[in-house]
Structure formats: C-alpha cells, structure tokens
Design an enzyme around this catalytic site. Sequence first.
Site, short mmCIF file in Angstrom:
data_model
loop_
_atom_site.label_atom_id
_atom_site.label_comp_id
_atom_site.label_asym_id
_atom_site.label_seq_id
_atom_site.Cartn_x
_atom_site.Cartn_y
_atom_site.Cartn_z
CG HIS A 225 -31.81 -5.65 33.71
ND1 HIS A 225 -31.40 -4.69 34.58
CD2 HIS A 225 -30.77 -5.85 32.85
CE1 HIS A 225 -30.15 -4.33 34.28
NE2 HIS A 225 -29.76 -5.01 33.23
CE1 TYR A 252 -25.41 -3.48 32.04
CE2 TYR A 252 -26.54 -4.25 34.02
CZ TYR A 252 -26.46 -4.16 32.64
OH TYR A 252 -27.42 -4.74 31.85
CG ASP A 534 -21.16 -35.42 56.14
OD1 ASP A 534 -22.12 -34.80 55.63
OD2 ASP A 534 -20.54 -34.98 57.12
#
Length: 808
Positions: A225, A252, A534
Amino acid sequence: MALRPRVVVIGAGIVGCAIADELTERGWTDLTVLDQGDLFTTGGSSSHAPGLVFQTTGCRTMTGFAEYTVAKYGALDLDGQPCFRPVGGLEVATTPERLADLERRHGWATASGVESRLVDPAECVALHPLLDPAKVLGGFHIPSDGLAAPVPAAEAQARRAIGRGAKFLARQKVVGVESAGGRVTGVTTETGSFRADIVLSCAGMWGPLLGALVDLTIPLVPMAHQYARTSPLPGLAEGTRPILRHQDADLYFREHGDRIGIGAYGHRPMPLPPHEIGAGEGMPSELAFTPADFEESWAAAVGLLPSLGEAKVEEGVNGLFSFTPDGMPLLGEHPELDGFWVAEAVWITHSAGVARAVAQWLVDGQPEADLHGCDLARFEPVQLAPDYVMARSCQSFAEVYDVVHPLQPMEEPRPLRTSPFYRRQTELGAYFLEAGGWERPHWYEANANLPEVGLVPERNDWAARYWSPIGGAEALVARQRVAMFDMTSLKRVEVTGPGALPFLQTMTTNQLDKKPGSVTYTLLLGEDGGVRSDLTVARLGAERFQVGVNGNIDIDWLRRHLPGDGAAQIHETTPGTCCIGLWGPLARAVLQPLSTTDFSHEAMGYFKTKQAYVGLVPVTAMRLSYVGELGWELYTSADLGRELWDTLWEAGQRHGIIAAGRDAFSSMRLEKGYRLWGTDVTAEHDPYEAGLGFAVRMDKGYFIGRDALGGRSEETVTRKLTCLTVDDPYSVVLGKEPVYSDGRPAGYVTSAAYGYTVGKNIAYAWLPAELSVPGRPLEIEYFGERIPAVVAREPLFDAGMTRIRSAA
C-alpha cells in the site's frame, strides 16, 4: 490446562502487545511474547503504519473494536508522550454518489453510538483549510477519530504487561510448534524452546507461515500500500487539522509537522508471498516506492489540496498490510490443535478492541462482542484455496474505499459452487448473486411477463440495485399458487451414533427427545445465554439426525463438544445433497400425485419428516416453510437433483408453478417474522430478547447456556427485536440504519425488505423494550432523511398460521 496457563504470544507488534496487556490484566501473567525482530520496532506493519483511526464501518463489531481502541490509546502515554491524538476525522465527497454514501455512513455511526455529523462544504473547509472549496460537495466529521502512534502504543502496553510479570524477547524466530495428544505444548525458536499451554499467533503478514507449521491455512495476503510524504509546506505546522479521507480518489491524508502524508489505495494490487517478505534490505514490511503507481494519486491529491502543488513527493514506501478475502480479521482457535490461537489481519484501528475480545475469549470462554464475522472458522473449504484467497484479497484491497452495496457480490472466481439445478435455472434466466461460494438465484427473467410484475411498486435508486420487480411478482405468485426455491446452499450435517441424542440435547435449547419423524427448531447458546446460532433438527432415526446449521462456525462449535468416546459423529452432507423448497397453497396438489406417500395434513403434520419417493427420486421430505406457506423441503442426493427439479416442474405446470429466487424468499420470511441468525440475532442477544423464547425448554435438563437463562423471560428483557413498518414504498431501507424516537437515536435496523404481500416496507430493529409497543411512532434515518415508521404487531402475515398448517 492450569488455572493460570503458560501463554506464548508470537509477534510483538501492536496486536501482540495489546493482547499481552489485556491477558495480564486478567491475571494470566505467565506470558512470554516472542518476536523475530527488535523490540518494539519489530519490522511488521505496526512499524510503518500511519496510525489513522477512522471508527465508522457498516459492521457494528468492527466499529466497537475501533471505539475501544480510541478510548484505550487515548488514555495511554509512553514517557509522557500521548499514544493517541483525537484530531478528528473528516471524509469529503466530490461526487453526488459519495455524498449520499457519507449520509449512509453517518447513519452507521449513529446506529453504533459514535458521535458524528454531516457538514456542508464551508464547514469542511473550515475544518481543513487546505481543501479546494470548489471540489467539495460536503463531508462527514467524527470528532473522536484521530491518530494513534503504533510503536509507542505497543511499547506502552508491553510495559504494563511486563509490570505484571510478562516477558518480551527479541530475535526469537519461531520455527516449530510442539504438541502432544492434539494440544500444543510449546514453541521452538532458532535459539531455544518455550513451554506453553496456549500459543497465540499475532504474526500479521507472516501469519500464513506460522499456520503452515501446524497445518492451518491462514487466508490472508500481504499487500503493498503506497504511502508518501511531501516536502515541507509553509505554515502547515500551525494549527491542527483532522485526518482526511478522499475516498472518491482512494486517498487519505495526515500531517507530519510541516509535511503531508498521503496514503493511496487506487493503484494496482501488489501482493507479496509471505516467504518473500524481508528478502531485501531495510525494514521487512517496507518495499521500495514505485513512483509510476503514484502518479494518478498525486494528481488527485493536488486537485483536492491545491497547495500541494507547491510541494513534491520527497519520500515514500510501499508498505505491507494484511488483506483477507472478505476484508475482516482472522480470530480463533485451530480446529484440530487445541491451544493454538490466531489473531491476524488486524489493523491499528481495531487492535485494542480485538485484543480485549480475544482475551475475553481465552479467559472467560467467550467474548462479549459478536465475532462471527471475524471467526477463523467462517470460511468454506473452497474459500481457502490459494487462488481464491489471492483473488478475493486483491478485490478487498481494490474496494477499500469503494461504495459497496449490501448485495454487491465479489466477481471472481465465479461461478464456483452450483447446485444440480444450475442449468435449469440458467435456462430460466436466473439472475445470480453469490454467498459462501454458491451461485444463488435472486429472480428469474422467465417470470418477467407475470402480470404481478405490474403490481410491484418502484423503489429508490439505491434499493433498486441488484433488484428487479420480478422478485416481487415471484413472491406474490408463491402466495397465490406454488413456487420452487433452491435451498441447496443452506448448510446441513448428519449427527449419528448412540450418543447423538444426548449430545444434541446438551448442545441445544429445545426438546429433541421425540419419535423419529419429528423436526424441531432449536438454538445453540453460549455459556452466557447468547444465541450462537439457530438450528433445525430432524430426527430421521433413533440414532440419526439431520441438522440444518448456519455455517462452518456451527460445525466447528459442535465438533469441539463431541463426546470423547466416539458415541456421536458429525458428517457434513451439503456438497453431496440438494434441496428444493416447494411452497405455496398448491404445493400439496403438485406433490401428492407424484408419490405413494401420504402427504395429507393428517398423515404428515407441520414440522414432521418422512422418507418418500417423488417420481423416481428418493427424498427426505420435511414439512417446513421459511416463507410462511404450505410446503416441504425436499432433499435428495446431488446426482438426482436434476431429476427432482424436472419432475416437480413438469407436474407443476398445470398449477402455474414458477421458480422463485432469494428476493421473494427474503420478503416472505420477513412478513412471517422469521429471524435470520447473524443479521437479526447474534451471540450478543439472548432468546427472550430475540423473540425466540418458544425454542427454549428449561425443564428438559441441562444444556449449554441454561444456567445463564435462569430468571430471564420475555417480561424481564430491556431490549427487543421489533418489527417496524414504513408506508412509503419508494424508500426501501436495506439494514443497519439508525432508528429514532422523539428525535433521539434509540436503536438500529437489522433485516429489511419490502413486503410484497402486505404492501409495506418491513424493518426489524433492536430497540429498548419500552419502545417496542405496537403503534409506537418512530423514525428511520435513511441517507440523511428521517422516514416515519411504526412498531407493528408480528407476524404481519398469517398470524394464525392457517396457511402453513393447511390441510387443503
């Protein structure tokens, strides 16, 4: 295992240090942390990570991890230097699509209790004056986001652990894991050995190499990155600006004094095999910067922050981080080697939260948070294939900042798992989405000419993605006539042996001691009474049960509790079998002429099962219905699946039979109020809160979680899973939205869909019990707007169960 076990943690990055801190705080002080590098700049991802902590995601568990990280590191310092600076986080939109997504993200934050606000362009520029005001359409501001200092935070936590008795040793590369009798006994390094009752791998991008030592696949890919730092910018050091995300360009930004740090995800995926990490000079997790890959990102950065045009990229790295096929961490215990645990693919943002959860899991037997999305056992075997892990991890990298729709599937590799009906479905124009590797039809183009299509209302653009009004028509036809649903992808196992009944009785909440031919809906609980899953359990014989489970995590849980004497065995049958749900008022009219077995209501009531023949096909027929209509689940072996489909299809033509997909299925199950585990209910909820108390038989004897339920009931709960309806047909919520009462956040949506039969939008939501009152007006925030909703009495459809129990 000793009351205070010997623990060896492999990896002294921020995750290993955080876990050492959390474990020693809980009294597990016989703990040794080993790292192949130096302390505490070990050479892994923690050593170069820029430390941005943005808390908001669509996953409540991950947001909770980040919230705890902010709280913990915000109170932590190393020699007087803070380990976290709450400078705030600002996400900006430069396109209308991103602006809408920021409104959705604001809803996520609100639903998770993270303070945030949507801000206009002027406020964005006021918060971050370097922004070009002409480019910004709006933003999303989270005041508590900020910058962690990864290496100091790791060392500060290590010091606390050392103060409680832990040891940290550098230059200890682990080369072997010792075991005896199916349990770890220690680890071997290049220079010595260390005894251990528990070994915890926190090796990050080296995790797959540690997993290989114990025959465990760790499905992560180290991925480069790009991160660059600019030359100095005049005046930048004055003031404090929030960390900034420009997701439209996969960027960013954070400040380093008078410089700007820029992280980029817009470049090509750059995976690196774990065994090649550290082959060059310098820090192992830092690869040489590749300027050509950064050119487009730099242009986008200058476009958003024009003052960068006065600077240049002065230095950069291609830093390695761990990516997984679904973008989530890998947490849990080895399925076949007791005591070997992993906590991998954890980013700085979630490090402290993950550490707390893992420590709770080890010390208390289970974590407080729902970890099913992070559980190491969640993957199907085919999802562990190296090519699959690589392809999906690369896509996870590419989608880090993408606007991803809740139904948006991964694209490659597909198709992978197909039912025996796949060719017939393709011939009918099935539109497939993917789950667990399975191709699952959501609707069929063959039904485009059904007159019911015209009865389905339009919906907003977002809800109309991966949707067609054909799905609504299929639901209406299934209610009126009969439809075939492919249920093959639902996971199932057989539990057999003389100990099968006692084993299942101990594991589940309902009474299973019934005659063969019975089917029972029941729950798996944790020791704290939370609903782990369940199940639908069909007793096929005295010592043979078919159990419908929710995934590999259930199988892993059951296998870990098998009796040691071999009296019960578990065998998964999903790959070798298939299932058609034949449901609708005319289901019996289609089925009965095809068989000599009596399918009348008197001969085969609801929740009963029989072995039968449908034409030439032997089936296990179960009278169940997840859509609230008369019908059967019909199971057979995979080799006979096509014959079963063709037999039912031909016989059903005179009755107007159709094939129906998941969209119809999902709508119909919400109209009946049937819960979806993992979405509506998780281990964080008990049966009474979830409206599942009917599946608990406290008088049947011991079962896991029984003691924790003592004194609880529907009357004592403080929160409830609640049915809401929305009259506006256009605004179809899809889940995870916040719910407001009297203008204040009060809960969050789980499942949601349009109810084609009842003519309303349906949203199930967790709310305080005092708000769960039929008729109570509420609001659901949907892309920044408040939509009126009302609490409804459930089920919305066929409350008397007359259709599902029909004798006609």
